[in-house]
Motif scaffolding. Structure first.
Motif, PDB file in Angstrom:
ATOM      1  N   ALA A 147      -5.237 -10.990 -10.486  1.00  0.00           N
ATOM      2  CA  ALA A 147      -6.446 -11.613  -9.941  1.00  0.00           C
ATOM      3  C   ALA A 147      -6.299 -11.847  -8.439  1.00  0.00           C
ATOM      4  O   ALA A 147      -7.225 -11.634  -7.660  1.00  0.00           O
ATOM      5  CB  ALA A 147      -6.737 -12.922 -10.659  1.00  0.00           C
ATOM      6  N   LEU A 148      -5.102 -12.289  -8.028  1.00  0.00           N
ATOM      7  CA  LEU A 148      -4.866 -12.527  -6.603  1.00  0.00           C
ATOM      8  C   LEU A 148      -4.903 -11.236  -5.801  1.00  0.00           C
ATOM      9  O   LEU A 148      -5.225 -11.231  -4.620  1.00  0.00           O
ATOM     10  CB  LEU A 148      -3.519 -13.231  -6.404  1.00  0.00           C
ATOM     11  CG  LEU A 148      -3.479 -14.705  -6.792  1.00  0.00           C
ATOM     12  CD1 LEU A 148      -2.060 -15.238  -6.716  1.00  0.00           C
ATOM     13  CD2 LEU A 148      -4.405 -15.527  -5.897  1.00  0.00           C
ATOM     14  N   GLY A 149      -4.561 -10.123  -6.465  1.00  0.00           N
ATOM     15  CA  GLY A 149      -4.567  -8.841  -5.778  1.00  0.00           C
ATOM     16  C   GLY A 149      -5.870  -8.090  -5.911  1.00  0.00           C
ATOM     17  O   GLY A 149      -5.971  -6.930  -5.502  1.00  0.00           O
ATOM     18  N   GLY A 151       4.680  -8.661  10.534  1.00  0.00           N
ATOM     19  CA  GLY A 151       5.118  -7.283  10.518  1.00  0.00           C
ATOM     20  C   GLY A 151       4.649  -6.475   9.326  1.00  0.00           C
ATOM     21  O   GLY A 151       4.977  -5.289   9.208  1.00  0.00           O
ATOM     22  N   ASP A 152       3.892  -7.090   8.416  1.00  0.00           N
ATOM     23  CA  ASP A 152       3.385  -6.365   7.255  1.00  0.00           C
ATOM     24  C   ASP A 152       2.241  -5.428   7.662  1.00  0.00           C
ATOM     25  O   ASP A 152       1.606  -5.607   8.700  1.00  0.00           O
ATOM     26  CB  ASP A 152       2.887  -7.332   6.185  1.00  0.00           C
ATOM     27  CG  ASP A 152       4.007  -8.157   5.580  1.00  0.00           C
ATOM     28  OD1 ASP A 152       5.144  -7.648   5.553  1.00  0.00           O
ATOM     29  OD2 ASP A 152       3.747  -9.288   5.144  1.00  0.00           O
ATOM     30  N   LYS A 153       2.004  -4.447   6.810  1.00  0.00           N
ATOM     31  CA  LYS A 153       0.901  -3.517   7.033  1.00  0.00           C
ATOM     32  C   LYS A 153      -0.136  -3.704   5.925  1.00  0.00           C
ATOM     33  O   LYS A 153       0.208  -3.985   4.778  1.00  0.00           O
ATOM     34  CB  LYS A 153       1.390  -2.064   7.006  1.00  0.00           C
ATOM     35  CG  LYS A 153       2.567  -1.776   7.927  1.00  0.00           C
ATOM     36  CD  LYS A 153       2.210  -1.982   9.376  1.00  0.00           C
ATOM     37  CE  LYS A 153       3.433  -1.683  10.253  1.00  0.00           C
ATOM     38  NZ  LYS A 153       3.141  -1.975  11.675  1.00  0.00           N
ATOM     39  N   LEU A 166      -5.432  -8.787  -0.999  1.00  0.00           N
ATOM     40  CA  LEU A 166      -4.377  -9.655  -0.478  1.00  0.00           C
ATOM     41  C   LEU A 166      -2.995  -9.055  -0.691  1.00  0.00           C
ATOM     42  O   LEU A 166      -2.024  -9.472  -0.054  1.00  0.00           O
ATOM     43  CB  LEU A 166      -4.449 -11.038  -1.140  1.00  0.00           C
ATOM     44  CG  LEU A 166      -5.721 -11.839  -0.868  1.00  0.00           C
ATOM     45  CD1 LEU A 166      -5.628 -13.202  -1.531  1.00  0.00           C
ATOM     46  CD2 LEU A 166      -5.954 -11.998   0.632  1.00  0.00           C
ATOM     47  N   LEU A 167      -2.876  -8.078  -1.595  1.00  0.00           N
ATOM     48  CA  LEU A 167      -1.588  -7.425  -1.828  1.00  0.00           C
ATOM     49  C   LEU A 167      -1.388  -6.225  -0.911  1.00  0.00           C
ATOM     50  O   LEU A 167      -0.400  -5.508  -1.018  1.00  0.00           O
ATOM     51  CB  LEU A 167      -1.471  -6.992  -3.294  1.00  0.00           C
ATOM     52  CG  LEU A 167      -1.453  -8.132  -4.324  1.00  0.00           C
ATOM     53  CD1 LEU A 167      -1.188  -7.585  -5.717  1.00  0.00           C
ATOM     54  CD2 LEU A 167      -0.408  -9.182  -3.956  1.00  0.00           C
ATOM     55  N   GLY A 168      -2.339  -6.010  -0.006  1.00  0.00           N
ATOM     56  CA  GLY A 168      -2.139  -5.004   1.024  1.00  0.00           C
ATOM     57  C   GLY A 168      -2.892  -3.703   0.866  1.00  0.00           C
ATOM     58  O   GLY A 168      -3.255  -3.075   1.852  1.00  0.00           O
ATOM     59  N   LYS A 169      -3.126  -3.242  -0.359  1.00  0.00           N
ATOM     60  CA  LYS A 169      -3.799  -1.961  -0.561  1.00  0.00           C
ATOM     61  C   LYS A 169      -5.054  -2.149  -1.409  1.00  0.00           C
ATOM     62  O   LYS A 169      -4.979  -2.549  -2.564  1.00  0.00           O
ATOM     63  CB  LYS A 169      -2.865  -0.959  -1.245  1.00  0.00           C
ATOM     64  CG  LYS A 169      -3.456   0.451  -1.354  1.00  0.00           C
ATOM     65  CD  LYS A 169      -2.434   1.427  -1.874  1.00  0.00           C
ATOM     66  CE  LYS A 169      -3.009   2.833  -2.023  1.00  0.00           C
ATOM     67  NZ  LYS A 169      -3.539   3.357  -0.769  1.00  0.00           N
TER      68      LYS A 169
END
Length: 259
Positions: A142-144, A216-218, A240-243
């Motif tokens: 859910a968070l992602g 530094g995250d992408k 929120l998990l990046g992708k």
């Protein structure tokens, strides 16, 4: 995020994800009942002469909860989008500005009307009798969830065609990356590439942007612009998990409603 506009996009995604936690945990499923009523206003066909629509007309053409059952409309986040701050954005490559504006659902050019909303892909609920580990996994999913800011903009004359052409051109010129500045804060976009194929509307362009995050995250932003007549439907997706996942069903439903 370094940029106010990028941070605002992520905060919207956070609001959507947190709202969906209740769904993931199987509690209070009645929260979105108010959004589940079909819109009584019929979808109007695109005007052949490309006469721009008003704010009110476009608002009536935004997808409703009943039309996208696999998504959840976040009414609070959507209400905030109606007050999008049209702050000045600068980019080191002028052609790239349209990408940042699309990301934050800012006005592009001189639309006759705009309307905005935000949705999250409905997460899978844990099965009855699920173990604590399975419930925890459902919360993580859910968070992602991919949150998608959705906007409609209408134009007189050739305004819609020109807007989409500028967006498409930006995808080529900005492929090697660019930076944007808003409210004194700068964000670096490392690359711009073609996104998942989209065939909705009269013409559509999908782009994937890799952006520098804090620490530094992408992160990957998916931007889609689809035109139907004189109206542009824009989709800015982030996780929120990046992708982010491509909101294909949402795109198809929204563009179809334009006529």
């Amino acid at each position: 995020m370094r940029s106010t506009l990028v941070r605002r996009t992520v905060l919207t995604a956070s609001a959507v994800s947190l709202a969906l936690l209740a769904t993931a945990c199987g509690s209070d499923k009645g929260d979105t009942k108010g959004d589940a009523k079909p819109d009584p206003r019929p979808s109007a066909p695109s005007a052949p002469a490309a006469k721009g629509r008003t704010d009110a007309e476009l608002t009536g053409l935004l997808v409703t909860q009943a039309e996208v059952p696999d998504y959840v409309i976040n009414t609070q986040a959507a209400a905030k989008l109606s007050k999008v701050d049209e702050n000045q954005v600068t980019t080191d490559k002028p052609a790239c500005k349209v990408l940042v504006q699309t990301q934050a659902l800012q006005k592009i050019g001189k639309p006759t009307g705009v309307a905005r909303t935000t949705l999250g892909a409905k997460p899978k609920e844990p099965a009855a009798g699920a173990s604590p580990e399975e419930k925890l996994e459902a919360v993580k999913n859910a968070l992602g969830t991919t949150a998608t800011l959705t906007g409609l903009s209408s134009y007189d004359g050739q305004g819609a065609q020109e807007t989409l052409a500028a967006f498409k051109t930006a995808g080529q010129i900005c492929a090697g990356g660019f930076s944007s500045t808003s409210e004194g804060e700068t964000t670096k976009y490392e690359s711009v590439a073609a996104g998942p194929a989209v065939t909705a509307g009269d013409e559509a362009v999908s782009l994937s942007l890799t952006v520098d995050m804090e620490g530094g995250d992408k992160g990957t932003l998916l931007l889609v612009m689809a035109r139907k007549g004189g109206t542009i439907a824009s989709f800015s997706s982030i996780s929120l998990l990046g992708k982010a996942d491509s909101p294909t069903a949402l795109i198809d439903a929204q563009v179809k409603k334009l006529g």
